[in-house]
Design an enzyme around this catalytic site. Sequence first.
Site, PDB file in Angstrom:
ATOM      1  N   GLN A  76      14.222 -12.400   8.395  1.00 44.81           N
ATOM      2  CA  GLN A  76      13.143 -13.052   7.903  1.00 44.81           C
ATOM      3  C   GLN A  76      13.048 -13.036   6.436  1.00 44.81           C
ATOM      4  O   GLN A  76      12.605 -12.108   5.798  1.00 44.81           O
ATOM      5  CB  GLN A  76      11.952 -12.650   8.411  1.00 44.81           C
ATOM      6  CG  GLN A  76      10.499 -13.458   8.206  1.00 44.81           C
ATOM      7  CD  GLN A  76       9.242 -12.670   8.514  1.00 44.81           C
ATOM      8  OE1 GLN A  76       9.305 -11.563   8.519  1.00 44.81           O
ATOM      9  NE2 GLN A  76       8.284 -13.556   8.913  1.00 44.81           N
ATOM     10  N   LYS A 121       9.713   0.139   4.542  1.00 47.34           N
ATOM     11  CA  LYS A 121       8.788   0.905   5.101  1.00 47.34           C
ATOM     12  C   LYS A 121       8.962   1.597   6.563  1.00 47.34           C
ATOM     13  O   LYS A 121       8.890   2.851   6.522  1.00 47.34           O
ATOM     14  CB  LYS A 121       7.409   0.052   5.397  1.00 47.34           C
ATOM     15  CG  LYS A 121       6.447   0.984   6.158  1.00 47.34           C
ATOM     16  CD  LYS A 121       5.011   0.363   6.244  1.00 47.34           C
ATOM     17  CE  LYS A 121       4.752  -0.950   6.983  1.00 47.34           C
ATOM     18  NZ  LYS A 121       3.553  -1.360   7.109  1.00 47.34           N
ATOM     19  N   ASP A 143       6.156  -0.108  12.249  1.00 48.88           N
ATOM     20  CA  ASP A 143       5.728   0.800  11.488  1.00 48.88           C
ATOM     21  C   ASP A 143       4.565   1.477  12.627  1.00 48.88           C
ATOM     22  O   ASP A 143       3.677   2.107  11.980  1.00 48.88           O
ATOM     23  CB  ASP A 143       4.758   0.041  10.339  1.00 48.88           C
ATOM     24  CG  ASP A 143       3.718  -0.888  10.860  1.00 48.88           C
ATOM     25  OD1 ASP A 143       3.595  -1.079  11.852  1.00 48.88           O
ATOM     26  OD2 ASP A 143       2.774  -1.278   9.919  1.00 48.88           O
ATOM     27  N   ARG A 191       0.669  -1.079   0.015  1.00 51.90           N
ATOM     28  CA  ARG A 191      -0.027   0.159   0.024  1.00 51.90           C
ATOM     29  C   ARG A 191       0.864   1.509   0.207  1.00 51.90           C
ATOM     30  O   ARG A 191       0.476   2.361  -0.400  1.00 51.90           O
ATOM     31  CB  ARG A 191      -0.899  -0.045   1.145  1.00 51.90           C
ATOM     32  CG  ARG A 191      -2.211  -0.738   1.026  1.00 51.90           C
ATOM     33  CD  ARG A 191      -2.907  -1.116   2.185  1.00 51.90           C
ATOM     34  NE  ARG A 191      -2.394  -2.154   3.120  1.00 51.90           N
ATOM     35  CZ  ARG A 191      -2.895  -2.256   4.397  1.00 51.90           C
ATOM     36  NH1 ARG A 191      -3.718  -1.679   4.824  1.00 51.90           N
ATOM     37  NH2 ARG A 191      -2.102  -3.232   5.011  1.00 51.90           N
ATOM     38  N   ASN A 246      26.318  41.571  10.993  1.00 49.08           N
ATOM     39  CA  ASN A 246      25.113  41.861  10.123  1.00 49.08           C
ATOM     40  C   ASN A 246      25.299  41.345   8.742  1.00 49.08           C
ATOM     41  O   ASN A 246      26.460  41.548   8.094  1.00 49.08           O
ATOM     42  CB  ASN A 246      24.937  43.431  10.031  1.00 49.08           C
ATOM     43  CG  ASN A 246      23.656  43.388   9.561  1.00 49.08           C
ATOM     44  OD1 ASN A 246      22.621  43.386  10.247  1.00 49.08           O
ATOM     45  ND2 ASN A 246      23.324  43.721   8.275  1.00 49.08           N
TER      46      ASN A 246
HETATM   47  C1  UD1 Z   1      -1.132  -6.230  12.266  1.00 44.66           C
HETATM   48  C2  UD1 Z   1      -1.753  -7.018  13.383  1.00 44.66           C
HETATM   49  C3  UD1 Z   1      -3.231  -6.448  13.686  1.00 44.66           C
HETATM   50  C4  UD1 Z   1      -2.739  -5.079  14.360  1.00 44.66           C
HETATM   51  C5  UD1 Z   1      -2.072  -4.362  13.213  1.00 44.66           C
HETATM   52  C6  UD1 Z   1      -1.669  -2.986  13.967  1.00 44.66           C
HETATM   53  C7  UD1 Z   1      -1.342  -9.457  12.950  1.00 44.66           C
HETATM   54  C8  UD1 Z   1      -1.657 -10.621  12.362  1.00 44.66           C
HETATM   55  N1  UD1 Z   1      -2.070  -8.461  12.954  1.00 44.66           N
HETATM   56  O1  UD1 Z   1      -1.765  -6.266  11.300  1.00 44.66           O
HETATM   57  O2  UD1 Z   1      -4.232  -7.261  14.511  1.00 44.66           O
HETATM   58  O3  UD1 Z   1      -4.383  -4.546  14.357  1.00 44.66           O
HETATM   59  O4  UD1 Z   1      -0.865  -4.892  13.136  1.00 44.66           O
HETATM   60  O5  UD1 Z   1      -0.818  -2.125  13.201  1.00 44.66           O
HETATM   61  O6  UD1 Z   1      -0.367  -9.309  13.583  1.00 44.66           O
HETATM   62  N2  UD1 Z   1       6.006  -8.031   9.723  1.00 44.66           N
HETATM   63  C9  UD1 Z   1       6.970  -8.823   9.716  1.00 44.66           C
HETATM   64  N3  UD1 Z   1       6.954 -10.024   8.907  1.00 44.66           N
HETATM   65  C10 UD1 Z   1       5.803 -10.594   8.467  1.00 44.66           C
HETATM   66  C11 UD1 Z   1       4.679  -9.689   8.393  1.00 44.66           C
HETATM   67  C12 UD1 Z   1       4.770  -8.541   9.076  1.00 44.66           C
HETATM   68  O7  UD1 Z   1       8.158  -8.362  10.178  1.00 44.66           O
HETATM   69  O8  UD1 Z   1       5.872 -11.765   7.773  1.00 44.66           O
HETATM   70  C13 UD1 Z   1       5.960  -6.896  10.314  1.00 44.66           C
HETATM   71  C14 UD1 Z   1       5.626  -5.723   9.273  1.00 44.66           C
HETATM   72  O9  UD1 Z   1       6.899  -5.088   8.762  1.00 44.66           O
HETATM   73  C15 UD1 Z   1       4.905  -4.628  10.198  1.00 44.66           C
HETATM   74  C16 UD1 Z   1       4.266  -5.497  11.309  1.00 44.66           C
HETATM   75  O10 UD1 Z   1       5.044  -6.793  11.400  1.00 44.66           O
HETATM   76  O11 UD1 Z   1       5.909  -3.761  10.568  1.00 44.66           O
HETATM   77  C17 UD1 Z   1       2.844  -5.650  11.093  1.00 44.66           C
HETATM   78  O12 UD1 Z   1       2.626  -6.185   9.801  1.00 44.66           O
HETATM   79  P1  UD1 Z   1       1.480  -5.893   9.099  1.00 44.66           P
HETATM   80  O13 UD1 Z   1       1.561  -6.753   7.742  1.00 44.66           O
HETATM   81  O14 UD1 Z   1       1.439  -4.256   8.877  1.00 44.66           O
HETATM   82  O15 UD1 Z   1       0.214  -6.170   9.884  1.00 44.66           O
HETATM   83  P2  UD1 Z   1      -1.277  -5.644   9.822  1.00 44.66           P
HETATM   84  O16 UD1 Z   1      -1.990  -6.265   8.605  1.00 44.66           O
HETATM   85  O17 UD1 Z   1      -1.461  -4.073  10.115  1.00 44.66           O
HETATM   86 CA    CA Z   2       0.613  -2.292   9.730  1.00 41.13          CA
END
Ligand code: UD1
Ligand code: CA
Length: 408
Positions: free
Chosen positions: A75, A23, A105, A16, A346
Amino acid sequence: MAETVAIILAAGGSTRMNTQLAKVLHEVCGRPMLAYVLQACRKVGIKRMYVVVGFSAAQVESRFADADDIVWVRQDQQLGTAHAVMCCREHLQDFEGQTLILCGDGPLLRSQTLRTLMDKHEAGQSAATLATAVLDDPTGYGRIVRDAYGNIQGIVEHLDCTPEQLEIKETNPSNYLFNNKRLFEAIDNIKPDNVKKEYYLTDAISGLISTGHKVEAITAMQPDEAVGINSRAQLSEASKIMQRRIQARLMDNGVTIVDPGNTWIDARAQIGQDTVIEPFTYIHGEVKIGQGCRIGPFAYLRDGTVLDRDVVLGVYTEVKNSTLAEGVRARHLSFIGDTTVGRNVNIGAGSITANFDGEKVNRTSIGDNCYVGSGAVLIAPLELTEGSNVGAGTVVSKESAKELGKKA
Ligand code: UD1
Ligand code: CA
């Protein structure tokens, strides 16, 4: 209290955001968002942060290369937030303390909130404690599901919610504190049974509850802390919130900001008491401003600017990587770059330092009590001795500087 370490999730790319940059390196008020999360951890005394990186990992690691309290965890495939935690297993499986899990984030998180979370966790002796936020618009966030007694039952992701669950306004901003042993037990049992087919960390919460462990959810987060950044629109929203906080702190410290909505100040800037910041001023980078200065309107101060007290910088004045002593005046249309300016100098309207010769940046030094008339060009490298008088419209080079008269 047992030792606490942090895992910060920062491996995801961002569809997004539509970006090539990791990010968490996108900036909020001049600093990458990850820097704020690290700072919040440090403020509550956390000595070790495991930062999980994947997308543009090398970029992120090199940006924070100076930090010696970060352990980088790779990862390679982003299979979900629980999978990201699993990647820390080799470092943490035998750790006896507690583990805070935060998202890279979420830069708006306050350290006081972490403190509240840690105190609650300690007092409750829970397997996990999480901080939640009640939002008017919970769209996109995981929802906190509670039973009739108000106890948390689990977290349901937006995409997995029933129509009734979509009405829940209490959300999961992803700030958890786990007993580390319980965390890794729960993680092992998570399956990717959801719309996105990912390993969800949120399932560790329901997992612990269903195996009879105590989990508490406290609404410790203010709505303005809970914004997780998934889009450029949220990035600008978060920047605005952060900007208001930076300005509120400065105003509490005795700085006048005439029009907060039309002023932009970097998170790293330091500004002294009774300094007045006029509208449309933009301060970017590590900038230090002393007491009793008057800055703007329309001033642009960049990285490495250091102003002593009682400095006046007016309309369309840009300063970069320069030190200005007490009493300096540059009221209109100036560029001062890579320059040391002495006391009570000045600088007339439209005068500039020509600091770049096409290949490298050169320094200028202007002694105490010099007078630089309007429209002067000071060609660096250059040294003006104390009290020099530069007439209006003069172009001064290293050679011609020797012939300058003294100020009357
Ligand atoms: C996640 C939460 C959600 C919460 C939201 C808050 C889960 C399943 N959901 O959703 O409940 O309301 O955050 O912002 O946890 N990341 C990794 N590795 C991965 C996936 C994600 O490091 O495999 C990191 C991303 O970089 C990010 C964070 O985890 O910093 C959250 O991941 P994101 O995909 O943004 O989760 P949301 O869908 O926002
Ligand atoms: Ca998020």
